[in-house]
Design an enzyme around this catalytic site. Structure first.
Site, short mmCIF file in Angstrom:
data_model
loop_
_atom_site.label_atom_id
_atom_site.label_comp_id
_atom_site.label_asym_id
_atom_site.label_seq_id
_atom_site.Cartn_x
_atom_site.Cartn_y
_atom_site.Cartn_z
N GLU A 1 -25.56 -68.78 -34.12
CA GLU A 1 -26.02 -68.57 -35.52
C GLU A 1 -27.33 -67.79 -35.56
OE1 GLU A 1 -25.22 -71.26 -38.60
OE2 GLU A 1 -23.60 -72.22 -37.48
N GLY B 1 -36.28 -88.09 -12.84
CA GLY B 1 -36.40 -87.66 -11.44
C GLY B 1 -35.06 -87.13 -10.95
N THR C 1 -18.81 -62.55 -34.55
CA THR C 1 -19.23 -61.83 -33.33
C THR C 1 -18.09 -61.01 -32.72
OG1 THR C 1 -20.70 -63.71 -32.96
CG2 THR C 1 -20.42 -62.17 -31.13
N PRO D 1 -17.35 -57.91 -29.33
CA PRO D 1 -17.93 -57.50 -28.04
C PRO D 1 -19.18 -56.63 -28.23
CG PRO D 1 -15.55 -57.28 -27.99
CD PRO D 1 -15.90 -57.66 -29.38
N GLY D 2 -19.18 -55.76 -29.23
CA GLY D 2 -20.32 -54.86 -29.44
C GLY D 2 -21.21 -55.24 -30.61
N ALA D 3 -20.94 -56.36 -31.23
CA ALA D 3 -21.73 -56.78 -32.41
C ALA D 3 -22.07 -58.26 -32.30
CB ALA D 3 -20.94 -56.52 -33.70
N SER E 1 -26.10 -59.95 -32.13
CA SER E 1 -27.26 -60.11 -33.02
C SER E 1 -27.20 -59.12 -34.18
CB SER E 1 -28.55 -59.89 -32.23
OG SER E 1 -28.66 -60.84 -31.20
N THR F 1 -29.83 -65.72 -32.46
CA THR F 1 -30.70 -66.20 -31.37
C THR F 1 -32.10 -66.49 -31.93
OG1 THR F 1 -31.52 -64.00 -30.81
CG2 THR F 1 -29.49 -64.71 -29.70
C1 LIG Z 1 -20.64 -71.37 -27.37
C2 LIG Z 1 -20.74 -70.28 -28.38
C3 LIG Z 1 -20.17 -70.46 -29.63
C4 LIG Z 1 -20.23 -69.43 -30.58
N1 LIG Z 1 -19.58 -69.58 -31.77
C5 LIG Z 1 -19.46 -68.52 -32.59
C6 LIG Z 1 -18.62 -68.57 -33.74
O1 LIG Z 1 -18.01 -69.59 -34.05
N2 LIG Z 1 -18.51 -67.45 -34.51
C7 LIG Z 1 -19.14 -66.30 -34.20
O2 LIG Z 1 -18.97 -65.33 -34.91
N3 LIG Z 1 -19.95 -66.21 -33.12
C8 LIG Z 1 -20.12 -67.29 -32.31
N4 LIG Z 1 -20.92 -67.21 -31.19
C9 LIG Z 1 -21.62 -65.97 -30.91
C10 LIG Z 1 -23.14 -66.09 -31.06
O3 LIG Z 1 -23.49 -66.24 -32.41
C11 LIG Z 1 -23.76 -64.85 -30.41
O4 LIG Z 1 -23.56 -64.99 -29.01
C12 LIG Z 1 -25.21 -64.68 -30.71
O5 LIG Z 1 -25.41 -64.34 -32.08
C13 LIG Z 1 -25.87 -63.57 -29.88
O6 LIG Z 1 -25.10 -62.42 -29.81
P1 LIG Z 1 -24.77 -61.76 -28.37
O7 LIG Z 1 -24.23 -62.85 -27.51
O8 LIG Z 1 -23.94 -60.57 -28.56
O9 LIG Z 1 -26.20 -61.39 -27.79
P2 LIG Z 1 -27.00 -60.01 -28.02
O10 LIG Z 1 -27.07 -59.71 -29.45
O11 LIG Z 1 -26.45 -58.98 -27.09
O12 LIG Z 1 -28.44 -60.46 -27.51
C14 LIG Z 1 -28.82 -60.48 -26.13
C15 LIG Z 1 -30.32 -60.78 -26.07
O13 LIG Z 1 -31.04 -59.72 -26.74
C16 LIG Z 1 -31.87 -60.28 -27.72
N5 LIG Z 1 -31.98 -59.37 -28.87
C17 LIG Z 1 -30.98 -58.73 -29.53
N6 LIG Z 1 -31.47 -58.00 -30.54
C18 LIG Z 1 -32.81 -58.20 -30.54
C19 LIG Z 1 -33.89 -57.71 -31.34
N7 LIG Z 1 -33.70 -56.90 -32.36
N8 LIG Z 1 -35.16 -58.10 -31.00
C20 LIG Z 1 -35.37 -58.96 -29.97
N9 LIG Z 1 -34.40 -59.44 -29.18
C21 LIG Z 1 -33.14 -59.06 -29.46
C22 LIG Z 1 -31.18 -61.58 -28.14
O14 LIG Z 1 -32.08 -62.48 -28.77
C23 LIG Z 1 -30.69 -62.08 -26.79
O15 LIG Z 1 -31.72 -62.74 -26.10
C24 LIG Z 1 -20.90 -68.24 -30.25
C25 LIG Z 1 -21.49 -68.08 -28.99
C26 LIG Z 1 -21.39 -69.07 -28.06
C27 LIG Z 1 -21.98 -68.84 -26.68
#
Ligand SMILES: Cc1cc2nc3c(=O)[nH]c(=O)nc-3n(C[C@H](O)[C@H](O)[C@H](O)COP(=O)(O)OP(=O)(O)OC[C@H]3O[C@@H](n4cnc5c(N)ncnc54)[C@H](O)[C@@H]3O)c2cc1C
Length: 379
Positions: free
Chosen positions: A362, A338, A125, A127-129, A131, A364
């Protein structure tokens, strides 16, 4: 397909259950409150061979199967979700080596990871990448036999605590065929760890930013070949999403077991609240969902063990269903306690916070539903 555990699988599950119940459960509230890596628990997992349950013996593991692996993760998560994240993240880091690594890479990196001598992290993951994994911008530029890595990763589990890192980088502009995985060691010059996140749940698991600033690695640090990273990553997720599913089942089970004991003890209107049919109905729903989630996790794990085709939608179903169950069951557990359910002196409050992440990381649960939907409609 086997959806119940055999004797050997039950034995390893029993080891995990005993350790988790005896050592992790009582400390889980403190681990959550302190927000620090539970190194004592991690050492205990290592001493009992639980980091490498499904890793071949020649690479430091126990040579078991994925079914045994998910069964052990469930037990650990039922007692302490934060501790189970150490196991699931290790599985995530080991997977690309087992899928695409050379024997030398497996010997050098998988062996200490599987023995639990060191922790590993997988940096996908940015900042811009999130899902959209294929939009990573961390670059790996080739100079002769070496590559120079530059970029920023966010939310990386165990970052700073881990010795071994796998990073997803871009080696060309081709959206998916331009992605390459590199293994990077912690002491590599230019690898820097940023802010530690202050999280809602799994507070005993460290989550940090990582900066790669002119990190120099050999071409031998590529996992698989240049440009194969995206394909490897998708295969990694096929194998690790059921692990998150198992973690979710464990959290749900922990909350359910606590609620059952509680409702038997708690009296209102002159009788045990367990005697009220509405309470029984909630317990019945919780139990049915946990059982169904576990079976789906076992199904995906068995498919992996049998090296079946078309694992992706089942891995997604296991992760998505089990994590939705974990969220629902832990919310219901809070309801059954409760006002006490809302108080930190009781573990279900923590379990509700811990459950949430399983719907997010892993991939959403929206992304899992896209994978499942595409599979349904592909023919
Ligand atoms: C505690 C924690 C541990 C983590 N550990 C790791 C790690 O070890 N290594 C690593 O690489 N990453 C890790 N992550 C990152 C995690 O995998 C990402 O946060 C997750 O994949 C979602 O990416 P994002 O936060 O950028 O959300 P975004 O991709 O910005 O998504 C925001 C919302 O938009 C929705 N969305 C996005 N695209 C679509 C679509 N096409 N259709 C419908 N809905 C969509 C998503 O479902 C979500 O509800 C971790 C995150 C946390 C919070």
């Amino acid at each position: 397909m086997r959806l119940i555990l055999g004797v050997e699988q039950q034995m390893i599950q029993e080891v995990a259950r005993k350790i988790a119940k005896t050592h992790f459960e009582a400390r889980a509230a403190e681990v959550d409150r302190l927000g620090k890596t539970p190194w004592d628990n991690i050492r205990m997992l290592a001493q009992n061979g639980l980091f490498g349950v499904n890793v071949p013996e020649m690479f430091g593991g126990s040579g078991g199967d994925m079914l045994s692996h998910v069964a052990t993760i469930e037990e650990v998560a039922a007692a302490c979700a934060s501790t189970s994240v150490a196991l699931s993240t290790q599985a995530l880091t080991i997977a690309p080596f087992l899928i695409a690594g050379t024997n030398e890479q497996k010997k050098q990196y998988v062996t200490p990871l599987a023995k639990g001598e060191v922790l590993g992290s997988f940096g996908i993951t940015e900042p811009g990448a999130g899902s959209d994994v294929a939009s990573v911008t961390t670059t790996a530029k080739r100079y002769g036999d070496e590559y120079i890595l530059n970029g920023q990763k966010v939310f990386i589990t165990n970052a700073g605590d881990s010795e071994i890192y796998v990073f997803v980088t871009r080696t060309s502009q081709d959206r998916t065929n331009g992605i390459t995985l590199f293994v990077v060691e912690k002491d590599s010059p230019g690898l820097r760890f940023g802010k530690k996140e202050d999280k809602m749940g799994i507070r005993g698991s460290t989550t940090r930013e990582v900066f790669l600033e002119d990190v120099k690695v050999s071409k031998h640090n590529i996992l698989g070949h240049e440009g194969e990273g995206f394909k490897i990553l998708m295969n990694v997720f096929n194998e690790t999403r059921p692990v998150v599913g198992a973690q979710a089942v464990g959290i749900a089970k922990g909350a359910f077991d606590y609620s059952v004991n509680y409702v038997k003890e708690r009296k209102q209107f002159g009788k045990s609240i367990a005697s009220f049919q509405m309470v029984q109905s909630m317990l019945a729903d919780m139990k049915m969902q946990i059982e169904a989630a576990r079976l789906l996790v076992y199904k995906a794990a068995s498919m992996i063990d049998r090296n079946e085709n078309n694992i992706a939608p089942y891995s997604s179903m296991a992760k998505c269903f089990a994590s939705d169950v974990a969220m629902k069951v832990t919310i219901d557990a809070v309801q059954l306690l409760g006002g006490y359910g809302y108080i930190k002196d009781y573990p279900v409050e923590r379990m509700m916070r811990d459950a949430k992440i399983t719907q997010i990381y892993e991939g959403t649960n929206q992304i899992q539903r896209i994978i499942i939907g595409n599979h349904i409609l592909k023919d």
